[in-house]
Design an enzyme around this catalytic site. Structure first.
Site, mmCIF file in Angstrom:
data_model
loop_
_atom_site.group_PDB
_atom_site.id
_atom_site.type_symbol
_atom_site.label_atom_id
_atom_site.label_comp_id
_atom_site.label_asym_id
_atom_site.label_seq_id
_atom_site.Cartn_x
_atom_site.Cartn_y
_atom_site.Cartn_z
ATOM 1 N N GLU A 83 0.835 -1.380 0.120
ATOM 2 C CA GLU A 83 0.034 0.249 -0.008
ATOM 3 C C GLU A 83 0.763 1.342 0.048
ATOM 4 O O GLU A 83 0.487 2.296 0.627
ATOM 5 C CB GLU A 83 -0.855 -0.045 1.407
ATOM 6 C CG GLU A 83 -2.180 -0.664 0.955
ATOM 7 C CD GLU A 83 -2.550 -0.282 -0.249
ATOM 8 O OE1 GLU A 83 -2.956 -1.352 -0.986
ATOM 9 O OE2 GLU A 83 -3.011 0.882 -0.683
HETATM 10 C C1 LIG Z 1 2.524 -9.851 0.352
HETATM 11 C C2 LIG Z 1 2.633 -8.667 -0.638
HETATM 12 C C3 LIG Z 1 1.072 -8.285 -1.137
HETATM 13 C C4 LIG Z 1 0.912 -7.388 -2.027
HETATM 14 N N1 LIG Z 1 -0.319 -7.070 -2.391
HETATM 15 C C5 LIG Z 1 -0.328 -6.383 -3.528
HETATM 16 C C6 LIG Z 1 -1.816 -5.951 -4.046
HETATM 17 O O1 LIG Z 1 -2.630 -6.678 -3.807
HETATM 18 N N2 LIG Z 1 -1.896 -5.396 -5.172
HETATM 19 C C7 LIG Z 1 -0.605 -4.738 -5.904
HETATM 20 O O2 LIG Z 1 -0.921 -3.950 -6.768
HETATM 21 N N3 LIG Z 1 0.523 -4.957 -4.985
HETATM 22 C C8 LIG Z 1 0.693 -5.561 -3.814
HETATM 23 N N4 LIG Z 1 1.923 -5.691 -3.303
HETATM 24 C C9 LIG Z 1 2.889 -4.852 -3.986
HETATM 25 C C10 LIG Z 1 3.340 -4.009 -3.051
HETATM 26 O O3 LIG Z 1 2.479 -2.661 -2.985
HETATM 27 C C11 LIG Z 1 4.776 -3.546 -3.446
HETATM 28 O O4 LIG Z 1 5.808 -4.245 -3.015
HETATM 29 C C12 LIG Z 1 5.260 -1.919 -2.990
HETATM 30 O O5 LIG Z 1 4.350 -0.844 -3.405
HETATM 31 C C13 LIG Z 1 6.714 -1.744 -3.237
HETATM 32 O O6 LIG Z 1 6.969 -1.954 -4.584
HETATM 33 P P1 LIG Z 1 8.240 -3.102 -4.597
HETATM 34 O O7 LIG Z 1 8.267 -4.144 -4.256
HETATM 35 O O8 LIG Z 1 8.525 -2.841 -6.298
HETATM 36 O O9 LIG Z 1 9.639 -2.045 -4.165
HETATM 37 P P2 LIG Z 1 10.398 -0.923 -4.775
HETATM 38 O O10 LIG Z 1 9.561 0.135 -5.062
HETATM 39 O O11 LIG Z 1 11.434 -1.433 -5.936
HETATM 40 O O12 LIG Z 1 11.337 -0.319 -3.647
HETATM 41 C C14 LIG Z 1 12.374 -0.729 -2.998
HETATM 42 C C15 LIG Z 1 12.796 0.313 -1.898
HETATM 43 O O13 LIG Z 1 12.967 1.617 -2.481
HETATM 44 C C16 LIG Z 1 12.044 2.811 -2.013
HETATM 45 N N5 LIG Z 1 11.865 3.640 -3.000
HETATM 46 C C17 LIG Z 1 11.326 3.373 -4.386
HETATM 47 N N6 LIG Z 1 11.059 4.408 -4.644
HETATM 48 C C18 LIG Z 1 11.419 5.341 -4.118
HETATM 49 C C19 LIG Z 1 11.258 6.730 -4.176
HETATM 50 N N7 LIG Z 1 11.009 7.442 -5.270
HETATM 51 N N8 LIG Z 1 11.823 7.468 -3.181
HETATM 52 C C20 LIG Z 1 12.253 7.107 -2.069
HETATM 53 N N9 LIG Z 1 12.353 5.596 -1.895
HETATM 54 C C21 LIG Z 1 11.775 4.698 -3.162
HETATM 55 C C22 LIG Z 1 10.906 1.990 -1.468
HETATM 56 O O14 LIG Z 1 10.554 2.770 -0.305
HETATM 57 C C23 LIG Z 1 11.634 0.450 -0.858
HETATM 58 O O15 LIG Z 1 12.216 0.829 0.206
HETATM 59 C C24 LIG Z 1 2.127 -6.545 -2.589
HETATM 60 C C25 LIG Z 1 3.246 -6.996 -1.841
HETATM 61 C C26 LIG Z 1 3.690 -7.966 -1.091
HETATM 62 C C27 LIG Z 1 4.840 -8.195 -0.797
#
Ligand SMILES: Cc1cc2nc3c(=O)[nH]c(=O)nc-3n(C[C@H](O)[C@H](O)[C@H](O)COP(=O)(O)OP(=O)(O)OC[C@H]3O[C@@H](n4cnc5c(N)ncnc54)[C@H](O)[C@@H]3O)c2cc1C
Length: 568
Positions: free
Chosen positions: A428
């Protein structure tokens, strides 16, 4: 695992701290009288204690799995979900016109929090549906509303949200899923989505996916994104189960926790969908669901904190170890164990109060349309999400510490709370992204919404100065420091704001928590709540000072090192 629903705490917070009476004084929520609210909390509490809590452990031990392309859920989850649906809990806040209860978000949040405490992985299923219901209520055509809302609200069908793709996580604008207009009011949706919570199950008749995708020629970034409702089975116009849609679950993720919740990789191969909201307005429509889910996820953190606290307390009252001067002869007589239990209780209560303040602001916005309430809800949402889930993690970890070695051993269940809640700071919108939202978008008003809240906090502290000077003065001072830093913050460029975003959000939450506790002490000075308030204000609130100093430290320390120096 045993769980006792803290129904009295919600009632107390409703009556003395967050002012549910303002909400129920509006025409929109007039039916949520104290009697109704109390009956709802009691009934939901029973469901959580008797039906959901016993499912927590089986869900962990027997994860959802994929069998020939079909998701098989953990033992007992189908019956647990049925009980949630039959109780009307999926559609608690939904429009009565389509079968919902029309309850305020404040009451809904309390129930959601209890359900999270009892069994987080199962609670995520109705939470996803609730968000989808709200998005459809606001943005879907009448035909879609009539066909889908009654089934989603009754829980016969369930809902999901599909944003994430491998290259598009925090940066949703990078998504590449496509949608093509079929010319008959439908669209063909193609692409892969990852991490989709409850992307499928074996207990609802249909699963309805809200999918973000791009139409041909759409601009890059978030402006080019539209939203589509893509059901697993395409229903006929009477809502009867129709043909299978061109979508499938490719695989389930293996996760450190939340095993009972199937986290799916979804493949859409020209699946039939219907547009929700305007072309290119997908993010705006999805934001309705995301804001709902953000408050809900904050509540997940608080719920797990409550469960972990109750678990640790029971252990501390039972475990004998070391000589003590206390009455029980158990580890609760040790000062350090007291420190941990007090911290767990005080933090959980503060985070709960902040979440409910946010929910009241959402309800008042719904009921009155007043822009000041709207700005308050917008400001409090990232704080409720990030602080609620940070506290969920911190408290669950402290719960392990209270258990000593037994906390590290899985059979006690203490570790499960920590594993399950871990993801709540990530999904989220990560908590880092929440903090950036707070210092940038939510401060576009130059800090007006923040200052209005601080005015109220200071007025309340001034009113309490005569009776509780030792508690009122630190809260007033902390609020003033936060006001000064806010004035500084809104003059900074985004780079400087982002560098201080996380400590600023936490400092804000600290001050809000101080207010929640002070108000509790005013209403219950000699009771347990007054004692917990004194602990919070004297021991936890002072952290705001160092957090505000960090907020203003800029980004030089972060970017002073080169990537090579990081690795050296
Ligand atoms: C168990 C689980 C359930 C989920 N359920 C859903 C779902 O139902 N629907 C859905 O659509 N998604 C879902 N997600 C996805 C979830 O919302 C994403 O994992 C989350 O938004 C982070 O994206 P990412 O994993 O690609 O991490 P990244 O975006 O790659 O982030 C990696 C790190 O970099 C930081 N970061 C990235 N961009 C920036 C920025 N611009 N400025 C500062 N810091 C930054 C982040 O804070 C994090 O610490 C789920 C994930 C999990 C693990």
């Amino acid at each position: 695992m045993p769980y006792r629903a803290p129904v009295d705490d919600y009632s107390f917070l409703f009556d003395h701290i967050v002012g549910l009476d303002q909400v129920t004084a509006t025409d929109r929520f007039a039916e949520a009288t104290p009697d109704v609210t109390s009956a709802i909390l009691t009934e939901a509490g029973k469901l959580c204690e008797e039906v959901m809590a016993p499912l927590q452990r089986p869900g962990d031990l027997h994860p959802a799995h994929l069998e020939n392309g079909v998701v098989r859920t953990s033992p007992g989850y189908a019956d647990g979900y049925k009980a949630i649906a039959e109780g009307g809990w999926v559609g608690m806040a939904a429009d009565p016109e389509y079968g919902g209860m029309g309850l305020p978000m404040t009451v809904t949040s309390a129930v959601n929090e209890m359900m999270s405490a009892a069994c987080l992985s199962l609670q995520l299923a109705p939470l996803m549906s609730q968000g989808q219901i709200e998005a459809l209520e606001h943005h879907a055509s009448d035909a879609i509303k009539e066909l889908y809302l009654p089934k989603l609200i009754s829980g016969e069908w369930s809902g999901t949200m599909n944003l994430t793709e491998p290259q598009a996580g925090s940066d949703v604008g990078a998504l590449t899923s496509k949608a093509e207009d079929n010319g008959d009011g439908t669209f063909s949706v193609t692409g892969q989505k990852i991490y989709i919570s409850w992307g499928d199950n074996d207990f609802t008749d249909n699963v309805c996916h809200l999918v973000l995708a791009r139409l041909p020629g759409a601009p890059a970034g978030t402006k080019g994104i539209s939203l589509f409702l893509v059901p697993r089975n395409i229903p006929d116009e009477n809502g009867n189960e129709g043909v299978a849609n061109a979508l499938k679950v490719v695989s389930l993720e293996h996760k450190m926790g939340l095993h009972g919740s199937p986290t799916c990789v979804m493949q859409y191969d020209g699946a039939t969908g219907w547009m929700v909201g305007a072309e290119g307005g997908g993010m705006a429509a999805m934001f309705t669901m995301m804001n709902n889910a953000r408050l809900g996820v904050g509540g997940q953190g608080v719920g797990v904190a409550e469960g972990a606290y109750q678990h640790a307390l029971a252990y501390a009252l039972d475990r004998k170890q070391g000589k003590t001067d206390g009455d029980t002869g158990t580890i609760i007589d040790h000062a350090d164990v007291r420190r941990m239990l007090m911290t767990m209780r005080a933090e959980t209560y503060a985070a709960r109060g902040i979440g409910l303040m946010c929910a009241v602001a959402i309800d008042m916005t719904t009921a009155t349309g007043d822009l000041r309430w709207k700005s308050r809800a917008a400001l409090l949402t990232p704080i409720a999400k990030a602080f609620g889930t940070d506290i969920g993690n911190e408290v669950a970890n402290m719960g392990i510490q209270v258990h000593g070695g037994m906390g590290f051993v899985e059979e006690t269940g203490a570790a499960q709370y920590a594993r399950d809640v871990r993801v709540t700071t990530i999904y989220e919108g990560t908590n880092g992204i929440q903090a950036m939202d707070l210092v940038a978008r939510k401060m576009m008003d130059g800090g007006d919404a923040a200052n209005l809240i601080l005015d109220e906090i200071e007025a309340a502290a001034e009113a309490a100065r005569d009776t509780l000077p030792d508690l009122a003065e630190p809260v007033w001072q902390a609020s003033e420091s936060l006001r000064e830093t806010t004035e500084w913050l809104v003059k900074q460029d985004h780079r400087t704001r982002f560098a201080g975003a996380v400590p600023y959000l936490r400092a804000f939450a600290r001050v809000l928590g101080g207010h929640v506790h002070l108000m509790s002490a005013v209403a219950d000075a000699d009771g347990a709540r007054g004692k917990v308030a004194a602990f919070y204000i004297q021991r936890l609130l002072p952290e705001h000072g160092s957090l505000l100093a960090q907020t203003q430290a800029g980004d030089r320390d972060f970017f002073g090192m080169t990537p090579e120096e990081f690795a050296a």
